[in-house]
Design an enzyme around this catalytic site. Structure first.
Site, PDB file in Angstrom:
ATOM      1  N   ARG A 170       0.842  -1.223   0.000  1.00  0.00           N
ATOM      2  CA  ARG A 170       0.000   0.000   0.000  1.00  0.00           C
ATOM      3  C   ARG A 170       0.866   1.257   0.000  1.00  0.00           C
ATOM      4  O   ARG A 170       0.555   2.238   0.681  1.00  0.00           O
ATOM      5  CB  ARG A 170      -0.950   0.021   1.208  1.00  0.00           C
ATOM      6  CG  ARG A 170      -1.905  -1.124   1.275  1.00  0.00           C
ATOM      7  CD  ARG A 170      -2.899  -1.195   0.095  1.00  0.00           C
ATOM      8  NE  ARG A 170      -3.708  -2.389   0.221  1.00  0.00           N
ATOM      9  CZ  ARG A 170      -3.389  -3.556  -0.353  1.00  0.00           C
ATOM     10  NH1 ARG A 170      -2.311  -3.664  -1.115  1.00  0.00           N
ATOM     11  NH2 ARG A 170      -4.171  -4.599  -0.203  1.00  0.00           N
ATOM     12  N   SER A 220     -11.353  -1.984   3.257  1.00  0.00           N
ATOM     13  CA  SER A 220     -10.685  -2.191   4.549  1.00  0.00           C
ATOM     14  C   SER A 220     -10.269  -0.828   5.100  1.00  0.00           C
ATOM     15  O   SER A 220      -9.577  -0.072   4.428  1.00  0.00           O
ATOM     16  CB  SER A 220      -9.432  -3.045   4.379  1.00  0.00           C
ATOM     17  OG  SER A 220      -9.793  -4.301   3.866  1.00  0.00           O
ATOM     18  N   GLU A 290      -6.068   2.757   6.433  1.00  0.00           N
ATOM     19  CA  GLU A 290      -5.754   2.615   5.008  1.00  0.00           C
ATOM     20  C   GLU A 290      -6.483   3.702   4.222  1.00  0.00           C
ATOM     21  O   GLU A 290      -5.961   4.244   3.248  1.00  0.00           O
ATOM     22  CB  GLU A 290      -6.172   1.220   4.508  1.00  0.00           C
ATOM     23  CG  GLU A 290      -5.843   1.020   3.036  1.00  0.00           C
ATOM     24  CD  GLU A 290      -5.897  -0.431   2.588  1.00  0.00           C
ATOM     25  OE1 GLU A 290      -5.569  -1.337   3.383  1.00  0.00           O
ATOM     26  OE2 GLU A 290      -6.270  -0.653   1.419  1.00  0.00           O
TER      27      GLU A 290
HETATM   28  C1  LIG Z   1     -15.857  -2.402  -1.270  1.00  0.00           C
HETATM   29  C2  LIG Z   1     -14.408  -2.045  -1.389  1.00  0.00           C
HETATM   30  C3  LIG Z   1     -13.474  -3.061  -1.509  1.00  0.00           C
HETATM   31  C4  LIG Z   1     -12.097  -2.732  -1.620  1.00  0.00           C
HETATM   32  N1  LIG Z   1     -11.215  -3.741  -1.760  1.00  0.00           N
HETATM   33  C5  LIG Z   1      -9.896  -3.447  -1.886  1.00  0.00           C
HETATM   34  C6  LIG Z   1      -8.932  -4.499  -2.043  1.00  0.00           C
HETATM   35  O1  LIG Z   1      -9.251  -5.678  -2.106  1.00  0.00           O
HETATM   36  N2  LIG Z   1      -7.635  -4.128  -2.159  1.00  0.00           N
HETATM   37  C7  LIG Z   1      -7.218  -2.826  -2.143  1.00  0.00           C
HETATM   38  O2  LIG Z   1      -6.017  -2.556  -2.270  1.00  0.00           O
HETATM   39  N3  LIG Z   1      -8.111  -1.832  -1.991  1.00  0.00           N
HETATM   40  C8  LIG Z   1      -9.432  -2.100  -1.862  1.00  0.00           C
HETATM   41  N4  LIG Z   1     -10.340  -1.083  -1.716  1.00  0.00           N
HETATM   42  C9  LIG Z   1      -9.865   0.314  -1.636  1.00  0.00           C
HETATM   43  C10 LIG Z   1      -9.756   1.044  -2.986  1.00  0.00           C
HETATM   44  O3  LIG Z   1     -10.630   0.500  -3.955  1.00  0.00           O
HETATM   45  C11 LIG Z   1      -8.314   1.022  -3.504  1.00  0.00           C
HETATM   46  O4  LIG Z   1      -7.431   1.684  -2.606  1.00  0.00           O
HETATM   47  C12 LIG Z   1      -8.173   1.682  -4.889  1.00  0.00           C
HETATM   48  O5  LIG Z   1      -6.839   1.523  -5.317  1.00  0.00           O
HETATM   49  C13 LIG Z   1      -8.511   3.172  -4.882  1.00  0.00           C
HETATM   50  O6  LIG Z   1      -8.666   3.577  -6.229  1.00  0.00           O
HETATM   51  P1  LIG Z   1      -9.531   4.866  -6.587  1.00  0.00           P
HETATM   52  O7  LIG Z   1      -9.472   5.073  -8.054  1.00  0.00           O
HETATM   53  O8  LIG Z   1     -10.884   4.772  -6.003  1.00  0.00           O
HETATM   54  O9  LIG Z   1      -8.675   5.986  -5.862  1.00  0.00           O
HETATM   55  P2  LIG Z   1      -9.187   7.163  -4.945  1.00  0.00           P
HETATM   56  O10 LIG Z   1      -9.859   6.616  -3.740  1.00  0.00           O
HETATM   57  O11 LIG Z   1      -9.942   8.141  -5.758  1.00  0.00           O
HETATM   58  O12 LIG Z   1      -7.782   7.789  -4.521  1.00  0.00           O
HETATM   59  C14 LIG Z   1      -6.876   7.065  -3.712  1.00  0.00           C
HETATM   60  C15 LIG Z   1      -5.557   7.852  -3.682  1.00  0.00           C
HETATM   61  O13 LIG Z   1      -4.999   7.830  -4.989  1.00  0.00           O
HETATM   62  C16 LIG Z   1      -4.775   9.147  -5.459  1.00  0.00           C
HETATM   63  N5  LIG Z   1      -5.079   9.147  -6.896  1.00  0.00           N
HETATM   64  C17 LIG Z   1      -6.171   8.670  -7.527  1.00  0.00           C
HETATM   65  N6  LIG Z   1      -6.053   8.823  -8.856  1.00  0.00           N
HETATM   66  C18 LIG Z   1      -4.878   9.438  -9.060  1.00  0.00           C
HETATM   67  C19 LIG Z   1      -4.176   9.877 -10.225  1.00  0.00           C
HETATM   68  N7  LIG Z   1      -4.668   9.711 -11.450  1.00  0.00           N
HETATM   69  N8  LIG Z   1      -2.969  10.474 -10.051  1.00  0.00           N
HETATM   70  C20 LIG Z   1      -2.421  10.634  -8.818  1.00  0.00           C
HETATM   71  N9  LIG Z   1      -3.036  10.236  -7.692  1.00  0.00           N
HETATM   72  C21 LIG Z   1      -4.245   9.639  -7.819  1.00  0.00           C
HETATM   73  C22 LIG Z   1      -5.748  10.036  -4.691  1.00  0.00           C
HETATM   74  O14 LIG Z   1      -5.276  11.367  -4.612  1.00  0.00           O
HETATM   75  C23 LIG Z   1      -5.750   9.331  -3.336  1.00  0.00           C
HETATM   76  O15 LIG Z   1      -4.681   9.780  -2.561  1.00  0.00           O
HETATM   77  C24 LIG Z   1     -11.699  -1.377  -1.618  1.00  0.00           C
HETATM   78  C25 LIG Z   1     -12.668  -0.355  -1.510  1.00  0.00           C
HETATM   79  C26 LIG Z   1     -14.001  -0.686  -1.416  1.00  0.00           C
HETATM   80  C27 LIG Z   1     -15.019   0.428  -1.336  1.00  0.00           C
END
Ligand SMILES: Cc1cc2nc3c(=O)[nH]c(=O)nc-3n(C[C@H](O)[C@H](O)[C@H](O)COP(=O)(O)OP(=O)(O)OC[C@H]3O[C@@H](n4cnc5c(N)ncnc54)[C@H](O)[C@@H]3O)c2cc1C
Length: 294
Positions: A170, A220, A290
Site C-alpha cells: 500500500r 478495509s 488505510e
Molecule cells: C468495497 C471495497 C473493496 C475494496 N477492496 C480493496 C482491495 O481488495 N484491495 C485494495 O487494495 N483496496 C481495496 N479497496 C480500496 C480502494 O478501492 C483502492 O485503494 C483503490 O486503489 C482506490 O482507487 P480509486 O481510483 O478509487 O482511488 P481514490 O480513492 O480516488 O484515490 C486514492 C488515492 O490515490 C490518489 N489518486 C487517484 N487517482 C490518481 C491519479 N490519477 N494520479 C495521482 N493520484 C491519484 C488520490 O489522490 C488518493 O490519494 C476497496 C474499496 C471498497 C469500497
C-alpha cells in the site's frame, strides 16, 4: 476566471459539488470545483493554471479509498476518471488512469493475458490503484507494472519505471510527490483465458460472501499490521457493530467501517480512532488507517 479557463479548454467541471457523490463512503462536504479533463494535455494546462493562480488541488480516481471532511474542499478536485485509453501491444497492456481495475483485468483475461487478476473486483481506477499499490488475494497491481506516465507539479509529462515507483505494501512514490498519474503499462504473461476467468469469478464471489458490499465504505479501513490481520484483531476485541453516529464496524467484516445511512466524516474518523485505541489496549497492536482523509 477558473470557469472561463475550463470553458475555453473544454474541461468538464462541476462547481460547489457534493463530494458524497464522488466517494464510495458517500460522506464529505462540497468541493469548490471538480474538474474532469479527458486528456493529459488538458490536465497539464489545468495544473499550470492552478499553479499560476495559487489554487489548491487534489487528485481523485473513483473515490473508493478517500473520504473528504464534512467542511468540504476549498479548491479543485482533478478527477482522472475520463482517462479511458485501454490498448494492447503484444503482451504490454496500457491503461489510462480512469480505466477501472476490474475492466483492465477483464480486458487482459479476454486476451489470455495474466497478471491483473488480483485487481478484479477492487472498485478503484488504475490511477488510484497505482497510487495505493492496491492488491488482494495474494497479489498487488505493482507485480506486473512496467512503467507509469505522470504529470509533475508543473504539468510536464514524465515516465517512471517500476523500480522508480518504489512500490511496497500500500505504498508508492506517488504518495511523496504531487504527481498526476496519466496511465500505466503492464507487462503481462500468457495465460489460459478460461482459467483466468474462473479465478477472477472465484475471488469476486469471495468478496460478495465476506464483504458488506451493500453498504457505502472505503473497503478495509485499516492496513494489515505486520504479522496480524486487522479484521481478526477487531473481531477478537468484540467490536463488530460498534457505532459512532452513522458509522459502524461492519457486522459482516470487522475490517470494514460502513456508512449505515447518515454517517459524517467526523463519525467515521471518531469510530476509526476508537477502534484503534481499543485494539491497542487489548492487543498491543497499533492499527494504521488505510483510507485517506482529506
Ligand atoms: C468495497 C471495497 C473493496 C475494496 N477492496 C480493496 C482491495 O481488495 N484491495 C485494495 O487494495 N483496496 C481495496 N479497496 C480500496 C480502494 O478501492 C483502492 O485503494 C483503490 O486503489 C482506490 O482507487 P480509486 O481510483 O478509487 O482511488 P481514490 O480513492 O480516488 O484515490 C486514492 C488515492 O490515490 C490518489 N489518486 C487517484 N487517482 C490518481 C491519479 N490519477 N494520479 C495521482 N493520484 C491519484 C488520490 O489522490 C488518493 O490519494 C476497496 C474499496 C471498497 C469500497
Amino acid at each position: 476566471m477558473l470557469k472561463n479557463f475550463l470553458l475555453q479548454n473544454e474541461i468538464a467541471a462541476h462547481f460547489d459539488e457534493s463530494l458524497k457523490k464522488h466517494t464510495t463512503f458517500r460522506v464529505g462536504g462540497n468541493a469548490m470545483c471538480i474538474a474532469m479533463p479527458d486528456t493529459a494535455e488538458k490536465a497539464s494546462l489545468l495544473l499550470k493554471f492552478l499553479k499560476e493562480n495559487n489554487i489548491r488541488h487534489y487528485f481523485l480516481g473513483n473515490g473508493s479509498n478517500v473520504i473528504f471532511r464534512d467542511e468540504g474542499f476549498d479548491g479543485v478536485i482533478i478527477k482522472t476518471f475520463n482517462f479511458k485509453t485501454l490498448s494492447l501491444d503484444g503482451n504490454i497492456l496500457t491503461a489510462g488512469a480512469g480505466v477501472t481495475m476490474t475492466s483492465a483485468a477483464k480486458f487482459a483475461q479476454e486476451n489470455s493475458l495474466a497478471g491483473l487478476e488480483c485487481c478484479y473486483g477492487i472498485p478503484g481506477n488504475i490511477g488510484g490503484g497505482v497510487y495505493m499499490n492496491a492488491g488482494a488475494y495474494g497479489g498487488e497491481i505493482s507485480a506486473c507494472i512496467e512503467s507509469v506516465d505522470y504529470l509533475d507539479e508543473n504539468g510536464e509529462l514524465h515516465t517512471v519505471t517500476k523500480e522508480e515507483c518504489d512500490f511496497s505494501y500500500r505504498h508508492s512514490v506517488f504518495m511523496k510527490n504531487n504527481w498526476l498519474i496519466v496511465s500505466a503499462r503492464f507487462a503481462l504473461k500468457e495465460g489460459n483465458s478460461a482459467e483466468l476467468l474462473a479465478f477472477m469469478e472465484d475471488i469476486m464471489q469471495r468478496r460478495r460472501d465476506k464483504q458488506p458490499l451493500d453498504k457505502p465504505s472505503a473497503g478495509s479501513s485499516f492496513k494489515r499490521p505486520v504479522g496480524y490481520f486487522a479484521a481478526a484483531l477487531i473481531d477478537e476485541c468484540g467490536l463488530k457493530g460498534l457505532s459512532v453516529g452513522g458509522a459502524q464496524v461492519s457486522e459482516k467484516h470487522a475490517g470494514f467501517i460502513v456508512n449505515t445511512g447518515e454517517a459524517t466524516c467526523r463519525d467515521i474518523v471518531r469510530l476509526a480512532d476508537k477502534v484503534t485505541q481499543i485494539v491497542l489496549e487489548k492487543k498491543g497492536v497499533r492499527l494504521e488507517k488505510e483510507m485517506i482523509i482529506i
